[in-house]
Motif scaffolding. Structure first.
Motif, PDB file in Angstrom:
ATOM      1  N   TYR A 110       0.498  -1.343  -0.180  1.00 25.50           N
ATOM      2  CA  TYR A 110       0.044  -0.266   0.568  1.00 25.50           C
ATOM      3  C   TYR A 110       1.257   1.187   0.376  1.00 25.50           C
ATOM      4  N   ILE A 111       0.216   2.295  -0.649  1.00 23.99           N
ATOM      5  CA  ILE A 111       1.285   3.347  -0.872  1.00 23.99           C
ATOM      6  C   ILE A 111       0.143   4.700  -0.749  1.00 23.99           C
ATOM      7  N   VAL A 112       0.437   5.556   0.190  1.00 24.45           N
ATOM      8  CA  VAL A 112      -0.447   6.878   0.735  1.00 24.45           C
ATOM      9  C   VAL A 112       0.167   7.748   0.910  1.00 24.45           C
ATOM     10  N   ALA A 113      -0.045   9.015  -0.482  1.00 27.91           N
ATOM     11  CA  ALA A 113      -0.302   9.807  -0.685  1.00 27.91           C
ATOM     12  C   ALA A 113      -0.653  10.791   0.740  1.00 27.91           C
ATOM     13  N   MET A 114      -0.340  11.715   0.771  1.00 26.37           N
ATOM     14  CA  MET A 114      -0.202  12.984   1.535  1.00 26.37           C
ATOM     15  C   MET A 114      -1.094  13.938   0.766  1.00 26.37           C
TER      16      MET A 114
ATOM     17  N   LYS B 128      -2.222  -0.423  -6.254  1.00 24.06           N
ATOM     18  CA  LYS B 128      -1.132  -0.109  -4.954  1.00 24.06           C
ATOM     19  C   LYS B 128      -2.140   1.503  -3.987  1.00 24.06           C
ATOM     20  N   ILE B 129      -1.894   2.552  -5.025  1.00 25.81           N
ATOM     21  CA  ILE B 129      -1.999   4.201  -4.817  1.00 25.81           C
ATOM     22  C   ILE B 129      -3.521   4.945  -3.901  1.00 25.81           C
ATOM     23  N   PHE B 130      -2.682   5.178  -2.864  1.00 26.46           N
ATOM     24  CA  PHE B 130      -4.317   5.715  -1.775  1.00 26.46           C
ATOM     25  C   PHE B 130      -4.053   7.124  -1.765  1.00 26.46           C
ATOM     26  N   LEU B 131      -5.355   7.766  -1.728  1.00 25.31           N
ATOM     27  CA  LEU B 131      -5.098   9.149  -1.337  1.00 25.31           C
ATOM     28  C   LEU B 131      -5.445   8.963   0.407  1.00 25.31           C
ATOM     29  N   MET B 132      -4.264   9.462   1.217  1.00 22.16           N
ATOM     30  CA  MET B 132      -4.338   9.272   3.036  1.00 22.16           C
ATOM     31  C   MET B 132      -6.027  10.514   3.501  1.00 22.16           C
ATOM     32  N   ARG B 133      -6.704  11.142   2.509  1.00 19.49           N
ATOM     33  CA  ARG B 133      -8.016  11.425   3.689  1.00 19.49           C
ATOM     34  C   ARG B 133      -8.540  11.260   2.654  1.00 19.49           C
ATOM     35  N   ASP B 134      -8.894   9.618   1.571  1.00 16.66           N
ATOM     36  CA  ASP B 134      -9.997   9.392   1.376  1.00 16.66           C
ATOM     37  C   ASP B 134     -10.646   8.148   2.929  1.00 16.66           C
ATOM     38  N   PHE B 135      -9.677   7.753   3.373  1.00 18.43           N
ATOM     39  CA  PHE B 135      -9.683   7.254   4.612  1.00 18.43           C
ATOM     40  C   PHE B 135     -11.293   8.285   5.218  1.00 18.43           C
ATOM     41  N   ALA B 136     -10.668   9.601   5.411  1.00 16.78           N
ATOM     42  CA  ALA B 136     -11.534  10.682   6.590  1.00 16.78           C
ATOM     43  C   ALA B 136     -12.824  10.078   6.901  1.00 16.78           C
TER      44      ALA B 136
END
Ligand code: 4NP
Length: 160
Positions: free
Chosen positions: A84-88, A106-114
């Motif tokens: 998992y690679i999480v971009a700020m 593999k790429i995710f955006l940090m605040r998509d989990f907010a």
């Protein structure tokens, strides 16, 4: 063991904090044996440096340990090493896709989990700002990280 890489621009402000918060929350949830985390920057501008003094201070205030981290740039092999690679922020994510050509899945955006209604937003860059900016980044990361760890644990077939 699943691996997570947190990515920002300089790897001295946001992603070191994200790594430290992830490590603390997984320890607190008794999940630390399932995961390993690292962080990196899309630039090499601060390679070898300690985290920014603002990040060190806010981490210390909240009982999160980041002192041992040192900035490093993203490497091509990170795409194979990390699950998992999480971009700020949105620019980090775009660079990971277009410049580094990392696989989109593999790429995710940090605040998509907010869960605070702020999905799709960037974690604001605190560089050049005061203590309040670092405190704000900490609280954004602390909240979004709970959602990320929940997602991670469901995705890997476990329940918290
Ligand atoms: P970070 O913050 O990406 O959260 O580590 C920054 C650090 C340094 C710079 C920009 C952002 N800089 O321009 O050097």
């Amino acid at each position: 063991m699943q691996s997570v890489l947190f990515v920002c621009l300089g790897n001295i402000c946001r992603s070191p904090l994200a790594q430290g918060i992830f490590e603390k929350q997984t320890v607190d949830l008794n999940l630390s044996t399932f995961y390993v985390a690292d962080s990196a920057g899309t630039s090499a501008w601060h390679q070898g440096e300690k985290p920014h003094s603002g990040s060190l201070a806010v981490a210390r205030r909240h009982g999160v340990s980041i002192e041992k981290q040192r900035s490093r740039p993203v490497h091509a092999k990170d795409a194979e090493i990390f699950d998992y690679i999480v971009a700020m922020d949105l620019e980090n994510r775009r660079n990971l896709l277009t410049e580094f050509r990392f696989p989109e899945e593999k790429i995710f955006l940090m605040r998509d989990f907010a869960k605070d209604g702020k999905k799709g937003l960037s974690v604001p860059d605190p560089w050049g700002h005061g203590d309040d900016a670092f405190e704000n980044v900490f609280s954004i990361l602390d909240e979004a990280m709970r959602g990320f760890i929940e997602f991670l644990h469901k995705n890997t077939g476990n329940k918290i």
